[in-house]
Design a protein around this motif. Sequence first.
Motif, PDB file in Angstrom:
ATOM      1  N   SER A  30      21.722  65.723  36.332  1.00 16.02           N
ATOM      2  CA  SER A  30      20.494  65.095  36.141  1.00 16.02           C
ATOM      3  C   SER A  30      19.338  64.698  37.216  1.00 16.02           C
ATOM      4  N   ILE A  31      20.429  64.113  38.269  1.00 17.23           N
ATOM      5  CA  ILE A  31      19.750  63.562  39.405  1.00 17.23           C
ATOM      6  C   ILE A  31      19.351  64.693  40.373  1.00 17.23           C
ATOM      7  N   GLY A  32      19.943  65.807  40.252  1.00 15.36           N
ATOM      8  CA  GLY A  32      19.445  67.160  41.087  1.00 15.36           C
ATOM      9  C   GLY A  32      18.330  67.551  40.735  1.00 15.36           C
ATOM     10  N   ILE A  33      18.203  67.449  39.303  1.00 17.94           N
ATOM     11  CA  ILE A  33      16.903  68.098  38.645  1.00 17.94           C
ATOM     12  C   ILE A  33      15.676  67.232  38.961  1.00 17.94           C
ATOM     13  N   SER A  34      16.029  65.814  38.768  1.00 18.48           N
ATOM     14  CA  SER A  34      15.031  64.872  38.911  1.00 18.48           C
ATOM     15  C   SER A  34      14.424  64.809  40.557  1.00 18.48           C
ATOM     16  N   ASN A  35      15.694  64.953  41.521  1.00 19.39           N
ATOM     17  CA  ASN A  35      15.023  65.013  42.796  1.00 19.39           C
ATOM     18  C   ASN A  35      14.187  66.094  43.124  1.00 19.39           C
ATOM     19  N   THR A  36      14.368  67.318  42.503  1.00 23.87           N
ATOM     20  CA  THR A  36      13.722  68.467  42.871  1.00 23.87           C
ATOM     21  C   THR A  36      12.205  68.405  42.346  1.00 23.87           C
ATOM     22  N   LEU A  37      12.205  67.708  41.219  1.00 23.04           N
ATOM     23  CA  LEU A  37      10.913  68.116  40.337  1.00 23.04           C
ATOM     24  C   LEU A  37      10.199  66.750  40.040  1.00 23.04           C
ATOM     25  N   LEU A  38      10.809  65.587  40.074  1.00 21.31           N
ATOM     26  CA  LEU A  38      10.063  64.474  39.824  1.00 21.31           C
ATOM     27  C   LEU A  38       8.711  64.114  40.455  1.00 21.31           C
ATOM     28  N   ASN A  39       8.966  64.271  41.817  1.00 23.11           N
ATOM     29  CA  ASN A  39       7.527  64.107  42.826  1.00 23.11           C
ATOM     30  C   ASN A  39       6.561  65.066  42.416  1.00 23.11           C
ATOM     31  N   LEU A  40       6.914  66.204  42.128  1.00 20.08           N
ATOM     32  CA  LEU A  40       6.223  67.449  41.880  1.00 20.08           C
ATOM     33  C   LEU A  40       5.632  67.323  40.450  1.00 20.08           C
ATOM     34  N   HIS A  41       6.082  66.690  39.528  1.00 23.42           N
ATOM     35  CA  HIS A  41       5.862  66.416  38.179  1.00 23.42           C
ATOM     36  C   HIS A  41       4.697  65.275  38.166  1.00 23.42           C
ATOM     37  N   LEU A  42       4.961  64.228  39.058  1.00 22.23           N
ATOM     38  CA  LEU A  42       3.724  63.275  39.119  1.00 22.23           C
ATOM     39  C   LEU A  42       2.704  63.613  39.754  1.00 22.23           C
ATOM     40  N   ASN A  43       2.827  64.699  41.144  1.00 23.81           N
ATOM     41  CA  ASN A  43       1.676  65.245  41.343  1.00 23.81           C
ATOM     42  C   ASN A  43       0.815  65.933  40.580  1.00 23.81           C
ATOM     43  N   ALA A  44       1.598  66.807  39.586  1.00 24.13           N
ATOM     44  CA  ALA A  44       0.861  67.548  38.794  1.00 24.13           C
ATOM     45  C   ALA A  44       0.304  66.867  37.717  1.00 24.13           C
ATOM     46  N   LEU A  45       0.705  65.724  37.414  1.00 23.51           N
ATOM     47  CA  LEU A  45      -0.170  64.810  36.389  1.00 23.51           C
ATOM     48  C   LEU A  45      -1.563  64.143  37.169  1.00 23.51           C
ATOM     49  N   GLY A  46      -1.421  64.428  38.381  1.00 20.44           N
ATOM     50  CA  GLY A  46      -2.669  63.797  38.968  1.00 20.44           C
ATOM     51  C   GLY A  46      -2.591  62.539  40.039  1.00 20.44           C
ATOM     52  N   TYR A  47      -1.345  62.184  40.264  1.00 20.72           N
ATOM     53  CA  TYR A  47      -0.665  60.882  40.898  1.00 20.72           C
ATOM     54  C   TYR A  47      -0.655  61.224  42.261  1.00 20.72           C
ATOM     55  N   GLY A  48      -1.281  60.435  43.282  1.00 18.88           N
ATOM     56  CA  GLY A  48      -1.017  60.474  44.772  1.00 18.88           C
ATOM     57  C   GLY A  48       0.068  59.697  45.334  1.00 18.88           C
ATOM     58  N   ALA A  49       0.051  59.623  46.690  1.00 20.87           N
ATOM     59  CA  ALA A  49       1.006  58.856  47.325  1.00 20.87           C
ATOM     60  C   ALA A  49       1.353  57.790  46.886  1.00 20.87           C
ATOM     61  N   GLY A 155      22.055  70.888  40.134  1.00 21.04           N
ATOM     62  CA  GLY A 155      20.928  70.529  39.201  1.00 21.04           C
ATOM     63  C   GLY A 155      19.812  70.799  40.089  1.00 21.04           C
ATOM     64  N   ALA A 156      19.707  70.805  41.264  1.00 21.99           N
ATOM     65  CA  ALA A 156      18.611  71.375  42.296  1.00 21.99           C
ATOM     66  C   ALA A 156      18.137  72.894  42.032  1.00 21.99           C
ATOM     67  N   LEU A 157      19.222  73.564  41.954  1.00 21.93           N
ATOM     68  CA  LEU A 157      19.202  74.908  41.596  1.00 21.93           C
ATOM     69  C   LEU A 157      18.405  75.302  40.320  1.00 21.93           C
ATOM     70  N   LEU A 158      18.887  74.429  39.359  1.00 15.90           N
ATOM     71  CA  LEU A 158      18.227  74.570  37.946  1.00 15.90           C
ATOM     72  C   LEU A 158      17.039  73.912  37.933  1.00 15.90           C
ATOM     73  N   GLY A 159      16.671  73.029  38.775  1.00 12.55           N
ATOM     74  CA  GLY A 159      15.401  72.293  38.831  1.00 12.55           C
ATOM     75  C   GLY A 159      14.212  73.231  39.697  1.00 12.55           C
TER      76      GLY A 159
END
Length: 406
Positions: A30-49, A155-159
């Motif tokens: 789960s952490i591997g998936i989150s590490n790969t995608l969470l920041n990208l997900h937040l960016n896609a929602l319109g959130y910045g730095a 998890g990173a590969l799956l992400g």
Amino acid sequence: MLTRESLSRLLHLPRDMKIFLWTDACFGLSIGISNTLLNLHLNALGYGATMLSLVNDVVPMVALILSVPLGHLADRYGRSKTLWLGTLLMALGAVLVPLFLTRLGILFGEVVFAVGQAMIMSTEFAVVAQYMPANDRHFSISLVYANFTLMIGIGALLGGFLPAHLPLFHTLYGSTLLLGGLIFLIAPVGRLFLTPVPSMHKQGEKPAALFERPNRQILTFSIFSFISGLAYGFVGPYLNLIIKNQFHMSVSLIGLLLALNQCALFIGSVSTSWLVERFALQRTIAFLLIIVSLSYASLGFGASFLLFIVLLLIQSMSSMAFFPLLDSTAIDVVRDALRAKMQSYRALFRGVGNVISVYTGGLCLAHHAYGLAFLLTGFIYGGMLIYYLRFIRSQIGNTSSETLGA
């Protein structure tokens, strides 16, 4: 490395250690998936730095506030109960974060996740130490790291692979993040079957004060953890975005590179026992800190893509060979009754370092100052080396009554 002796020890692990490892594997996936995608997900929602920095600061901030009280409660009411509840809260947090769209909802999910992680940080290695004999402690903790990093890599590969094949959920990445959270929910179910570790608080005994002055050994290792936490946040939480922005890579390639980096971390963690046997503990730690410091500093000078990958993998192997040694050494220098306290104070000090560096790393990200983030990390690791040589090295192997003092 994985020698015949290591494989034999792996096959003959106690039942509780096997349960711990496969439940930790769900955690890592789960952490591997989150590490790969969470920041990208937040960016896609319109959130910045600013939002990214805030989300990544939640976990160390909660650890800063709760680690010592949670360590105290674990000693009073049971480390196993605290570990299980922490695993459940982390899993729930991992499910909640992708469900929300608003800033408040996302931060609520992160806080739930962070409280769970603080509970695990205060108890995890103290519980592992109870399941394994003292002469296997370096091996068992390096095994925990190896298992965890391997599953983060998967998890990173799956992400990187799954978002293109799963339906949209808020963003391209939301359904994969939700799947990672659901996988995480397997872990608390499995940990219900762990043998309870007895409470350190005896019946009729007056409870210890919530905040006691730590002894010299706990304070020494806690300051070392502060420096370690300071080294983490400039680059670690933002590595996926740094790779994306600096080299303009697709999500699948980011996932592949992060998985390759996790493979390096896995190799480093399984090398720990071999390095200690070949070069001795004190020398190994110093050597690894030198390599990590130089690798990060070199990354700060605008490396080409190929050199970036090589240096990233070198520092990952070296750092992951180092951290199990730090954790097992910190456990070894105090008696069992003080191990949760050692872990909780280390988490407290590491949280302070993390909060400072994650905030500063967010500023570096906002200004695209990636080289500065790597240089700062290399500088901090150099400070860790100096502190280790001055204050930690002399304590390794010292099991006198003074070292084990209350």
